[in-house]
Design a protein around this motif. Structure first.
Motif, PDB file in Angstrom:
ATOM      1  N   LYS A   1       8.108  10.491   6.224  1.00 31.92           N
ATOM      2  CA  LYS A   1       7.683  11.776   6.783  1.00 31.92           C
ATOM      3  C   LYS A   1       7.125  12.719   5.718  1.00 31.92           C
ATOM      4  CE  LYS A   1      10.898  11.615  10.670  1.00 31.92           C
ATOM      5  NZ  LYS A   1      12.181  12.122  11.224  1.00 31.92           N
ATOM      6  N   ASP A   2       7.759  12.754   4.554  1.00 32.24           N
ATOM      7  CA  ASP A   2       7.338  13.728   3.539  1.00 32.24           C
ATOM      8  C   ASP A   2       6.330  13.167   2.550  1.00 32.24           C
ATOM      9  OD1 ASP A   2       9.011  11.998   2.249  1.00 32.24           O
ATOM     10  OD2 ASP A   2      10.025  13.527   1.058  1.00 32.24           O
ATOM     11  N   SER A   3       6.070  11.861   2.623  1.00 29.51           N
ATOM     12  CA  SER A   3       5.111  11.251   1.698  1.00 29.51           C
ATOM     13  C   SER A   3       4.770   9.848   2.197  1.00 29.51           C
ATOM     14  CB  SER A   3       5.700  11.173   0.291  1.00 29.51           C
ATOM     15  OG  SER A   3       6.839  10.340   0.285  1.00 29.51           O
ATOM     16  N   SER A   4       3.861   9.198   1.489  1.00 31.74           N
ATOM     17  CA  SER A   4       3.490   7.834   1.835  1.00 31.74           C
ATOM     18  C   SER A   4       4.372   6.844   1.087  1.00 31.74           C
ATOM     19  CB  SER A   4       2.020   7.599   1.468  1.00 31.74           C
ATOM     20  OG  SER A   4       1.733   6.233   1.420  1.00 31.74           O
ATOM     21  N   GLY A   5       4.860   5.842   1.824  1.00 26.23           N
ATOM     22  CA  GLY A   5       5.630   4.804   1.164  1.00 26.23           C
ATOM     23  C   GLY A   5       4.784   4.056   0.157  1.00 26.23           C
ATOM     24  N   LEU A   6       3.481   4.040   0.399  1.00 26.11           N
ATOM     25  CA  LEU A   6       2.552   3.404  -0.523  1.00 26.11           C
ATOM     26  C   LEU A   6       2.524   4.150  -1.860  1.00 26.11           C
ATOM     27  CD1 LEU A   6       0.649   0.968  -0.454  1.00 26.11           C
ATOM     28  CD2 LEU A   6      -1.175   2.500   0.306  1.00 26.11           C
ATOM     29  N   ASP A   7       2.534   5.477  -1.790  1.00 28.80           N
ATOM     30  CA  ASP A   7       2.560   6.288  -3.018  1.00 28.80           C
ATOM     31  C   ASP A   7       3.856   6.054  -3.797  1.00 28.80           C
ATOM     32  OD1 ASP A   7       0.115   7.363  -2.436  1.00 28.80           O
ATOM     33  OD2 ASP A   7       0.917   9.198  -1.528  1.00 28.80           O
ATOM     34  N   LEU A   8       4.969   5.982  -3.072  1.00 29.98           N
ATOM     35  CA  LEU A   8       6.253   5.709  -3.732  1.00 29.98           C
ATOM     36  C   LEU A   8       6.217   4.351  -4.407  1.00 29.98           C
ATOM     37  CD1 LEU A   8       9.239   6.126  -4.387  1.00 29.98           C
ATOM     38  CD2 LEU A   8       9.796   5.342  -2.061  1.00 29.98           C
ATOM     39  N   ALA A   9       5.652   3.358  -3.717  1.00 28.38           N
ATOM     40  CA  ALA A   9       5.566   2.013  -4.298  1.00 28.38           C
ATOM     41  C   ALA A   9       4.728   2.014  -5.576  1.00 28.38           C
ATOM     42  CB  ALA A   9       4.972   1.047  -3.276  1.00 28.38           C
ATOM     43  N   MET A  10       3.646   2.787  -5.581  1.00 33.54           N
ATOM     44  CA  MET A  10       2.803   2.876  -6.775  1.00 33.54           C
ATOM     45  C   MET A  10       3.573   3.482  -7.942  1.00 33.54           C
ATOM     46  SD  MET A  10      -0.111   1.506  -6.155  1.00 33.54           S
ATOM     47  CE  MET A  10      -1.112   2.128  -7.502  1.00 33.54           C
ATOM     48  N   LYS A  11       4.395   4.485  -7.666  1.00 34.72           N
ATOM     49  CA  LYS A  11       5.212   5.103  -8.715  1.00 34.72           C
ATOM     50  C   LYS A  11       6.244   4.114  -9.252  1.00 34.72           C
ATOM     51  CE  LYS A  11       4.605   9.793  -6.957  1.00 34.72           C
ATOM     52  NZ  LYS A  11       5.209  10.965  -6.286  1.00 34.72           N
ATOM     53  N   ILE A  12       6.782   3.312  -8.367  1.00 37.42           N
ATOM     54  CA  ILE A  12       7.752   2.287  -8.785  1.00 37.42           C
ATOM     55  C   ILE A  12       7.064   1.250  -9.679  1.00 37.42           C
ATOM     56  CG2 ILE A  12       9.157   0.339  -7.959  1.00 37.42           C
ATOM     57  CD1 ILE A  12       9.728   2.092  -5.441  1.00 37.42           C
ATOM     58  N   ARG A  13       5.873   0.815  -9.281  1.00 39.70           N
ATOM     59  CA  ARG A  13       5.144  -0.191 -10.063  1.00 39.70           C
ATOM     60  C   ARG A  13       4.743   0.344 -11.449  1.00 39.70           C
ATOM     61  NH1 ARG A  13       7.238  -4.193  -7.974  1.00 39.70           N
ATOM     62  NH2 ARG A  13       6.204  -5.376  -6.344  1.00 39.70           N
ATOM     63  N   ASN A  14       4.639   1.639 -11.583  1.00 36.14           N
ATOM     64  CA  ASN A  14       4.304   2.233 -12.884  1.00 36.14           C
ATOM     65  C   ASN A  14       5.499   2.284 -13.827  1.00 36.14           C
ATOM     66  OD1 ASN A  14       1.559   2.673 -12.438  1.00 36.14           O
ATOM     67  ND2 ASN A  14       1.926   4.615 -11.406  1.00 36.14           N
ATOM     68  N   MET A  15       6.689   1.959 -13.321  1.00 34.83           N
ATOM     69  CA  MET A  15       7.871   1.860 -14.170  1.00 34.83           C
ATOM     70  C   MET A  15       7.925   0.434 -14.707  1.00 34.83           C
ATOM     71  SD  MET A  15      10.694   3.819 -11.805  1.00 34.83           S
ATOM     72  CE  MET A  15      10.291   5.324 -10.920  1.00 34.83           C
ATOM     73  N   THR A  16       7.921   0.288 -16.003  1.00 32.15           N
ATOM     74  CA  THR A  16       7.797  -1.031 -16.641  1.00 32.15           C
ATOM     75  C   THR A  16       8.815  -2.035 -16.110  1.00 32.15           C
ATOM     76  OG1 THR A  16       6.973   0.014 -18.645  1.00 32.15           O
ATOM     77  CG2 THR A  16       7.759  -2.249 -18.844  1.00 32.15           C
ATOM     78  N   LYS A  17      10.073  -1.614 -15.971  1.00 37.98           N
ATOM     79  CA  LYS A  17      11.095  -2.593 -15.587  1.00 37.98           C
ATOM     80  C   LYS A  17      10.992  -3.033 -14.122  1.00 37.98           C
ATOM     81  CE  LYS A  17      15.177   0.208 -14.347  1.00 37.98           C
ATOM     82  NZ  LYS A  17      16.621   0.352 -14.617  1.00 37.98           N
ATOM     83  N   TYR A  18      10.210  -2.281 -13.314  1.00 44.43           N
ATOM     84  CA  TYR A  18      10.053  -2.640 -11.907  1.00 44.43           C
ATOM     85  C   TYR A  18       8.642  -3.151 -11.584  1.00 44.43           C
ATOM     86  CZ  TYR A  18      14.460  -0.169 -11.163  1.00 44.43           C
ATOM     87  OH  TYR A  18      15.776   0.240 -11.209  1.00 44.43           O
ATOM     88  N   GLU A  19       7.920  -3.542 -12.622  1.00 40.29           N
ATOM     89  CA  GLU A  19       6.531  -3.959 -12.435  1.00 40.29           C
ATOM     90  C   GLU A  19       6.398  -5.148 -11.495  1.00 40.29           C
ATOM     91  OE1 GLU A  19       2.639  -5.010 -15.243  1.00 40.29           O
ATOM     92  OE2 GLU A  19       4.623  -4.712 -16.134  1.00 40.29           O
ATOM     93  N   PHE A  20       7.389  -6.047 -11.522  1.00 47.95           N
ATOM     94  CA  PHE A  20       7.310  -7.258 -10.689  1.00 47.95           C
ATOM     95  C   PHE A  20       8.526  -7.434  -9.774  1.00 47.95           C
ATOM     96  CE2 PHE A  20       4.968  -8.197 -14.665  1.00 47.95           C
ATOM     97  CZ  PHE A  20       3.695  -8.336 -14.118  1.00 47.95           C
ATOM     98  N   THR A  21       9.315  -6.394  -9.600  1.00 48.36           N
ATOM     99  CA  THR A  21      10.503  -6.484  -8.749  1.00 48.36           C
ATOM    100  C   THR A  21      10.100  -6.653  -7.282  1.00 48.36           C
ATOM    101  OG1 THR A  21      11.690  -5.045 -10.300  1.00 48.36           O
ATOM    102  CG2 THR A  21      12.654  -5.317  -8.115  1.00 48.36           C
ATOM    103  N   GLN A  22      10.927  -7.388  -6.537  1.00 50.79           N
ATOM    104  CA  GLN A  22      10.648  -7.628  -5.118  1.00 50.79           C
ATOM    105  C   GLN A  22      10.462  -6.308  -4.374  1.00 50.79           C
ATOM    106  OE1 GLN A  22      10.233 -10.679  -4.301  1.00 50.79           O
ATOM    107  NE2 GLN A  22      11.843 -12.047  -4.978  1.00 50.79           N
ATOM    108  N   LEU A  23       9.338  -6.186  -3.669  1.00 50.36           N
ATOM    109  CA  LEU A  23       9.042  -4.960  -2.913  1.00 50.36           C
ATOM    110  C   LEU A  23       8.535  -5.370  -1.533  1.00 50.36           C
ATOM    111  CD1 LEU A  23       7.260  -1.831  -4.353  1.00 50.36           C
ATOM    112  CD2 LEU A  23       6.841  -2.592  -2.013  1.00 50.36           C
ATOM    113  N   VAL A  24       9.184  -4.848  -0.500  1.00 50.15           N
ATOM    114  CA  VAL A  24       8.862  -5.193   0.888  1.00 50.15           C
ATOM    115  C   VAL A  24       8.653  -3.902   1.672  1.00 50.15           C
ATOM    116  CG1 VAL A  24       9.704  -6.316   2.990  1.00 50.15           C
ATOM    117  CG2 VAL A  24      10.230  -7.315   0.752  1.00 50.15           C
ATOM    118  N   PHE A  25       7.580  -3.852   2.466  1.00 49.58           N
ATOM    119  CA  PHE A  25       7.320  -2.658   3.269  1.00 49.58           C
ATOM    120  C   PHE A  25       7.885  -2.814   4.679  1.00 49.58           C
ATOM    121  CE2 PHE A  25       3.840  -1.828   0.186  1.00 49.58           C
ATOM    122  CZ  PHE A  25       4.213  -0.529  -0.164  1.00 49.58           C
TER     123      PHE A  25
END
Length: 256
Positions: A58-82
């Motif tokens: 509601k307050d943001s896009s889950g896609l934007d959150l996912a992009m922020k997560i991918r920009n964190m080095t340790k989560y670059e390849f962590t399992q991500l499911v929408f």
């Protein structure tokens, strides 16, 4: 413990999916968030193995959150499911965030479990393999030839230092001193092949983890001391920079 963060702003949908997951994986830790800000706070302060993210928060896009997560080095390849009600956005999601899969709403328990089984089992298998490799390194041994027909085993993690003595090498360990006959320092270091055992002098190699003090003797030589061990090793000028850098990382006692 394997952990999942469930980012879903609809509390009822979140509870349904959480119940489905726990019915199969009761020991999994599930973090819950209803917004991007709450999710980021949890993510930054914990180790997450899988992200389940509503693509239309509601307050943001889950896609934007996912992009922020991918920009964190340790989560670059962590399992991500929408989590989504439509598949329209999924091509964009796959391209931008390299997500692994998606779950359609309303949730189908069987489909959720099949998908999670595939991803979680792979993750757990990979983690176990990493742990096994670490165990193998910890248990690695050096077989020391005392003389013809006589051999002893010494755990590499128990070696303090190695000293050249004529045509032999004396291996100083917590369990005793063993003389490896007719071997050069170069050859024994090749056999050990361990990053913790490093050459400190033309006639010495030391375990960097057990260095207690380095004390300068003259312009070209220093003594290396080991805690609770009376014998010392030598540090030569050409090896000093590397040894001191390694030693300072451990953070013990260095005398210039």
């Amino acid at each position: 413990m394997y952990s999942i963060i469930l980012v879903e702003d609809d509390s009822m949908q979140r509870e349904v999916l959480k119940t489905m997951i726990l019915s199969t994986y009761s020991s999994i830790k599930i973090y819950e968030a209803d917004s991007e800000s709450t999710a980021l706070d949890i993510i930054k302060n914990n180790d997450i193995n899988m992200f389940l993210i509503d693509i239309s928060l509601k307050d943001s896009s889950g896609l934007d959150l996912a992009m922020k997560i991918r920009n964190m080095t340790k989560y670059e390849f962590t399992q991500l499911v929408f989590l989504t009600t439509h598949v329209d956005y999924m091509l964009q999601a796959f391209k931008q965030t390299h997500c692994y899969d998606y779950i359609l709403k309303p949730y189908d328990k069987h489909m959720v479990q099949v998908m999670l089984n595939k991803l979680i089992n792979k993750d757990i298998y990979d983690l176990n393999n990493e742990n096994n490799e670490l165990d193998k390194v910890e248990d690695k041994e050096l077989v020391i030839k005392i003389r013809n027909g006589i051999f002893v085993r010494a755990k590499i993690k128990n070696i303090l230092f190695i000293e050249v003595n004529g045509r032999n090498c004396e291996v100083n360990t917590f369990d005793g001193v063993y003389t490896y006959s007719n071997i050069s320092l170069k050859k024994i270091l090749q056999l050990i092949n361990h990053e913790d055992i490093i050459q400190s002098h033309k006639s010495f190699a030391v375990n960097k983890n057990y260095i207690f003090k380095i004390e300068k003797l003259d312009l070209r030589l220093s003594y290396i001391y080991f805690k609770d061990y009376s014998k010392t090793a030598l540090l030569g000028y050409k090896f000093k920079k590397n040894i001191v850098l390694e030693f300072k990382e451990v953070g013990k006692y260095y005398v210039k």
